[in-house]
Design a protein around this motif. Structure first.
Motif, mmCIF file in Angstrom:
data_model
loop_
_atom_site.group_PDB
_atom_site.id
_atom_site.type_symbol
_atom_site.label_atom_id
_atom_site.label_comp_id
_atom_site.label_asym_id
_atom_site.label_seq_id
_atom_site.Cartn_x
_atom_site.Cartn_y
_atom_site.Cartn_z
ATOM 1 N N ASP A 194 6.867 -29.103 9.591
ATOM 2 C CA ASP A 194 6.734 -27.721 9.146
ATOM 3 C C ASP A 194 5.283 -27.444 8.772
ATOM 4 O O ASP A 194 4.459 -28.361 8.646
ATOM 5 C CB ASP A 194 7.634 -27.465 7.940
ATOM 6 C CG ASP A 194 9.112 -27.497 8.301
ATOM 7 O OD1 ASP A 194 9.431 -27.308 9.487
ATOM 8 O OD2 ASP A 194 9.932 -27.707 7.390
ATOM 9 N N SER A 195 4.980 -26.170 8.590
ATOM 10 C CA SER A 195 3.621 -25.759 8.227
ATOM 11 C C SER A 195 3.625 -25.024 6.885
ATOM 12 O O SER A 195 4.682 -24.633 6.378
ATOM 13 C CB SER A 195 3.036 -24.842 9.313
ATOM 14 O OG SER A 195 2.906 -25.524 10.533
ATOM 15 N N THR A 196 2.433 -24.853 6.334
ATOM 16 C CA THR A 196 2.268 -24.121 5.073
ATOM 17 C C THR A 196 1.064 -23.199 5.198
ATOM 18 O O THR A 196 0.038 -23.584 5.744
ATOM 19 C CB THR A 196 2.047 -25.099 3.901
ATOM 20 O OG1 THR A 196 3.206 -25.930 3.746
ATOM 21 C CG2 THR A 196 1.805 -24.346 2.597
ATOM 22 N N VAL A 197 1.230 -21.985 4.691
ATOM 23 C CA VAL A 197 0.122 -21.029 4.668
ATOM 24 C C VAL A 197 -0.552 -21.104 3.301
ATOM 25 O O VAL A 197 0.113 -21.021 2.259
ATOM 26 C CB VAL A 197 0.607 -19.592 4.937
ATOM 27 C CG1 VAL A 197 -0.573 -18.615 4.907
ATOM 28 C CG2 VAL A 197 1.322 -19.513 6.279
ATOM 29 N N ILE A 198 -1.866 -21.295 3.328
ATOM 30 C CA ILE A 198 -2.670 -21.491 2.124
ATOM 31 C C ILE A 198 -3.688 -20.355 1.989
ATOM 32 O O ILE A 198 -4.260 -19.901 2.976
ATOM 33 C CB ILE A 198 -3.426 -22.839 2.189
ATOM 34 C CG1 ILE A 198 -2.449 -24.018 2.120
ATOM 35 C CG2 ILE A 198 -4.484 -22.946 1.083
ATOM 36 C CD1 ILE A 198 -1.807 -24.237 0.774
#
Length: 290
Positions: A194-198
């Motif tokens: 999965d990915s994460t927006v920072i």
């Protein structure tokens, strides 16, 4: 991802790729976002106005680019793949969008034109070097998508498994805020994680450029051996902080009389706060480079 909007972006993306005979290469970080809800959410996080010049790294076929261009004064879109770049160029003409500067280059090898915001779904394999590159520029905010594990390291707590050189470098430069997670199902081809927006918001730097450069070098040297004691880590990575040979570095470390500094040298890298690394770097730099 079952919403009508998501299906629309998914179909559009697949249609464009099929039409142009493009097969995406996961090894090049070519994972394209096909969830329109997440795409719109990411763009909204940037609070884009007609005063903003937005930098986008890895623009692909324009999933973010086209929508950013509708809101911004200008978008600087950098895409390394020449075939993908041609597709985006055609799409921009079809959409009659003329405020995108499309650059077909390796983002790590060029100087960026002037910008004030960054919004990007970054290619995974350049996440670390491109983030360090951003730190050399002045900007208002950055909204960036990373692999989830990488994002955790950006804000890792001292002493934890996620504490990293990246976290230590960002500490003096930016506030790091997690905005949202993005499922691997939201991309084609589907990545394994999965990915994460920072969100990165620059801090006012309280260090001189000279002090930060020194801190940067010592941080790099130390985190190459994050579980070793400071003394041993510096000996092993001496080439990053000094031109002295191993024997001379050991001699100078043994001659230190500052008891506070001596105590720090016996601690492991991973337990040091950024402020403590800064103290060590300022104390040792003149000893290693007189």
């Amino acid at each position: 991802m079952n919403s009508k909007g998501s299906e629309s972006l998914s179909k559009t993306t697949k249609s464009i790729l099929d039409k142009n005979g493009i097969r995406l290469n996961k090894n090049l970080g070519q994972n394209y976002l096909i969830d329109q809800n997440k795409r719109d959410q990411i763009i909204n996080f940037g609070n884009i106005t007609k005063d903003d010049v937005v930098l986008e790294i890895g623009s692909g076929i324009g999933t973010l680019t086209i929508e950013l261009a509708k809101r911004a004064k200008e978008v600087i879109a950098i895409e390394q793949d020449s075939n993908i770049c041609k597709i985006l160029s055609r799409r921009l003409k079809e959409e009659k969008i003329d405020n995108v500067e499309l650059i077909n280059e390796d983002a790590l090898k060029i100087e960026f034109p002037k910008f004030n915001k960054i919004v990007s779904n970054l290619p995974y394999q350049i996440s670390s070097p491109i983030t360090f590159e951003f730190l050399d520029y002045d900007f208002d905010l950055a909204v960036l998508m990373y692999q989830k594990e990488f994002a955790l390291r950006m804000n890792g707590e001292v002493g934890s498994k996620n504490y990293s050189r990246l976290a230590a470098m960002l500490y003096f430069k930016c506030n790091v805020e997690k905005l949202t997670d993005v499922s691997c199902e939201s991309f084609i081809p589907k990545p394994k994680v999965d990915s994460t927006v920072i969100k990165l918001t620059p801090k006012e730097l309280t260090l001189t450029n000279e002090d930060f450069e020194c801190y940067s070098n010592f941080t790099k040297a130390l985190f190459q051996h994050r579980n070793k004691k400071i003394r041993n880590a510096l000996i092993d990575s001496r080439h990053i902080v000094s031109n002295l040979d191993k024997k001379e570095i050991k001699k100078r470390l043994n001659s230190i009389e500052n008891e506070e500094l001596i105590e720090y040298l016996t601690k492991r890298v991973i337990v040091l706060t950024p402020e403590e690394i800064l103290f060590i770097s300022k104390e040792l730099n003149p000893i290693f480079n007189d």
